[in-house]
Design a protein around this motif. Structure first.
Motif, PDB file in Angstrom:
ATOM      1  N   LEU A 167     -32.419  17.114  36.378  1.00  0.00           N
ATOM      2  CA  LEU A 167     -33.281  18.158  35.754  1.00  0.00           C
ATOM      3  C   LEU A 167     -32.475  19.162  35.350  1.00  0.00           C
ATOM      4  O   LEU A 167     -31.194  19.513  35.685  1.00  0.00           O
ATOM      5  CB  LEU A 167     -34.134  18.789  37.249  1.00  0.00           C
ATOM      6  CG  LEU A 167     -35.026  17.939  37.834  1.00  0.00           C
ATOM      7  CD1 LEU A 167     -35.633  18.738  39.112  1.00  0.00           C
ATOM      8  CD2 LEU A 167     -36.033  17.319  37.114  1.00  0.00           C
ATOM      9  N   THR A 168     -33.123  20.062  34.169  1.00  0.00           N
ATOM     10  CA  THR A 168     -32.462  21.312  33.886  1.00  0.00           C
ATOM     11  C   THR A 168     -32.444  22.189  34.744  1.00  0.00           C
ATOM     12  O   THR A 168     -33.402  22.121  35.405  1.00  0.00           O
ATOM     13  CB  THR A 168     -33.217  21.292  32.409  1.00  0.00           C
ATOM     14  OG1 THR A 168     -34.472  21.888  32.420  1.00  0.00           O
ATOM     15  CG2 THR A 168     -33.120  20.184  31.329  1.00  0.00           C
ATOM     16  N   ASP A 213     -33.492  25.156  33.955  1.00  0.00           N
ATOM     17  CA  ASP A 213     -34.953  25.803  33.744  1.00  0.00           C
ATOM     18  C   ASP A 213     -35.826  25.099  34.574  1.00  0.00           C
ATOM     19  O   ASP A 213     -36.717  25.853  35.183  1.00  0.00           O
ATOM     20  CB  ASP A 213     -35.134  25.911  32.221  1.00  0.00           C
ATOM     21  CG  ASP A 213     -34.184  27.094  31.584  1.00  0.00           C
ATOM     22  OD1 ASP A 213     -33.502  27.815  32.346  1.00  0.00           O
ATOM     23  OD2 ASP A 213     -34.042  27.072  30.517  1.00  0.00           O
ATOM     24  N   THR A 214     -35.976  24.040  34.538  1.00  0.00           N
ATOM     25  CA  THR A 214     -37.066  23.072  35.261  1.00  0.00           C
ATOM     26  C   THR A 214     -36.989  23.084  36.683  1.00  0.00           C
ATOM     27  O   THR A 214     -37.972  23.452  37.252  1.00  0.00           O
ATOM     28  CB  THR A 214     -37.016  21.632  34.709  1.00  0.00           C
ATOM     29  OG1 THR A 214     -36.876  21.562  33.510  1.00  0.00           O
ATOM     30  CG2 THR A 214     -37.971  20.525  35.655  1.00  0.00           C
ATOM     31  N   ASP A 246     -37.835  27.007  37.423  1.00  0.00           N
ATOM     32  CA  ASP A 246     -39.368  27.674  37.242  1.00  0.00           C
ATOM     33  C   ASP A 246     -40.281  26.751  37.762  1.00  0.00           C
ATOM     34  O   ASP A 246     -41.565  26.901  37.635  1.00  0.00           O
ATOM     35  CB  ASP A 246     -39.530  27.442  35.598  1.00  0.00           C
ATOM     36  CG  ASP A 246     -38.622  28.507  35.030  1.00  0.00           C
ATOM     37  OD1 ASP A 246     -38.209  29.611  35.738  1.00  0.00           O
ATOM     38  OD2 ASP A 246     -38.115  28.531  33.889  1.00  0.00           O
ATOM     39  N   LYS A 247     -39.958  25.439  38.339  1.00  0.00           N
ATOM     40  CA  LYS A 247     -40.645  24.444  38.870  1.00  0.00           C
ATOM     41  C   LYS A 247     -41.535  23.941  38.027  1.00  0.00           C
ATOM     42  O   LYS A 247     -42.729  23.863  38.296  1.00  0.00           O
ATOM     43  CB  LYS A 247     -41.353  25.056  40.212  1.00  0.00           C
ATOM     44  CG  LYS A 247     -40.417  25.604  41.280  1.00  0.00           C
ATOM     45  CD  LYS A 247     -41.221  26.312  42.307  1.00  0.00           C
ATOM     46  CE  LYS A 247     -40.119  26.871  43.448  1.00  0.00           C
ATOM     47  NZ  LYS A 247     -40.951  27.657  44.413  1.00  0.00           N
ATOM     48  N   LYS A 248     -40.970  23.489  36.684  1.00  0.00           N
ATOM     49  CA  LYS A 248     -41.927  23.111  35.597  1.00  0.00           C
ATOM     50  C   LYS A 248     -41.988  21.417  35.830  1.00  0.00           C
ATOM     51  O   LYS A 248     -41.276  20.687  35.186  1.00  0.00           O
ATOM     52  CB  LYS A 248     -41.498  23.451  34.407  1.00  0.00           C
ATOM     53  CG  LYS A 248     -41.512  25.038  34.109  1.00  0.00           C
ATOM     54  CD  LYS A 248     -40.937  25.321  32.475  1.00  0.00           C
ATOM     55  CE  LYS A 248     -40.562  26.634  32.489  1.00  0.00           C
ATOM     56  NZ  LYS A 248     -40.044  27.004  31.045  1.00  0.00           N
ATOM     57  N   PHE A 249     -42.368  21.143  36.959  1.00  0.00           N
ATOM     58  CA  PHE A 249     -42.506  19.550  37.179  1.00  0.00           C
ATOM     59  C   PHE A 249     -43.620  18.632  36.533  1.00  0.00           C
ATOM     60  O   PHE A 249     -43.751  17.516  37.005  1.00  0.00           O
ATOM     61  CB  PHE A 249     -42.655  19.330  38.638  1.00  0.00           C
ATOM     62  CG  PHE A 249     -41.200  19.969  39.306  1.00  0.00           C
ATOM     63  CD1 PHE A 249     -39.760  19.579  39.059  1.00  0.00           C
ATOM     64  CD2 PHE A 249     -41.596  20.927  40.481  1.00  0.00           C
ATOM     65  CE1 PHE A 249     -38.863  20.169  39.815  1.00  0.00           C
ATOM     66  CE2 PHE A 249     -40.424  21.651  40.992  1.00  0.00           C
ATOM     67  CZ  PHE A 249     -39.375  21.056  40.685  1.00  0.00           C
TER      68      PHE A 249
END
Length: 131
Positions: A108-109, A111-112, A115-118
């Motif tokens: 995972l990046t 940032d992902t 920011d918990k952009k899952f």
């Protein structure tokens, strides 16, 4: 590997914060096993999908009843020497701008992860860890 790390004073102990912890080491081994051409361990998310509905049991929300027969992993016949050298080769060339994620079996990046952009990765994790 753990013995080697300890013998070279690379494993955390005695309050030292400049060494690897047993927990981090375990995650590294799990992730390496997931990334092999013939994976030895599936992503944790896949294992969670194998829970036994008749025996669904948990302790404080942690599910521990699974159908290991449903894993359908291809046989991996790498010997210990290849696994050991492969582990060190894998992490010597790993791009550390990414974070290993044994839950998904992928990187995972930052940032992902931060920011918990899952979305698009696994919606169950979004439900567990809402933004």
């Amino acid at each position: 590997i753990k013995y080697l790390l300890k013998s070279q004073s690379l494993m955390m102990g005695g309050g030292s914060y400049d060494r690897i912890t047993s927990y981090a080491f375990t995650l590294m081994v799990m992730f390496y096993f997931q990334t092999l051409e013939l994976a030895i361990l599936p992503p944790i998310a896949q294992i969670l999908n194998l829970k036994d509905p008749d025996l669904e049991q948990s302790i404080n929300g942690w599910i521990f009843s699974f159908f290991p027969e449903k894993l359908n992993l291809p046989g991996n016949n790498m010997d210990l020497e290849k696994l050991l050298t492969g582990f060190f080769e894998f992490y010597s060339t790993f791009y550390y701008e990414f974070i290993i994620c044994p839950f998904f079996g992928t990187e995972l990046t930052r940032d992902t992860f931060r920011d918990k952009k899952f979305s698009g990765i696994d919606t169950r994790l979004e439900l567990t860890y809402p933004k």
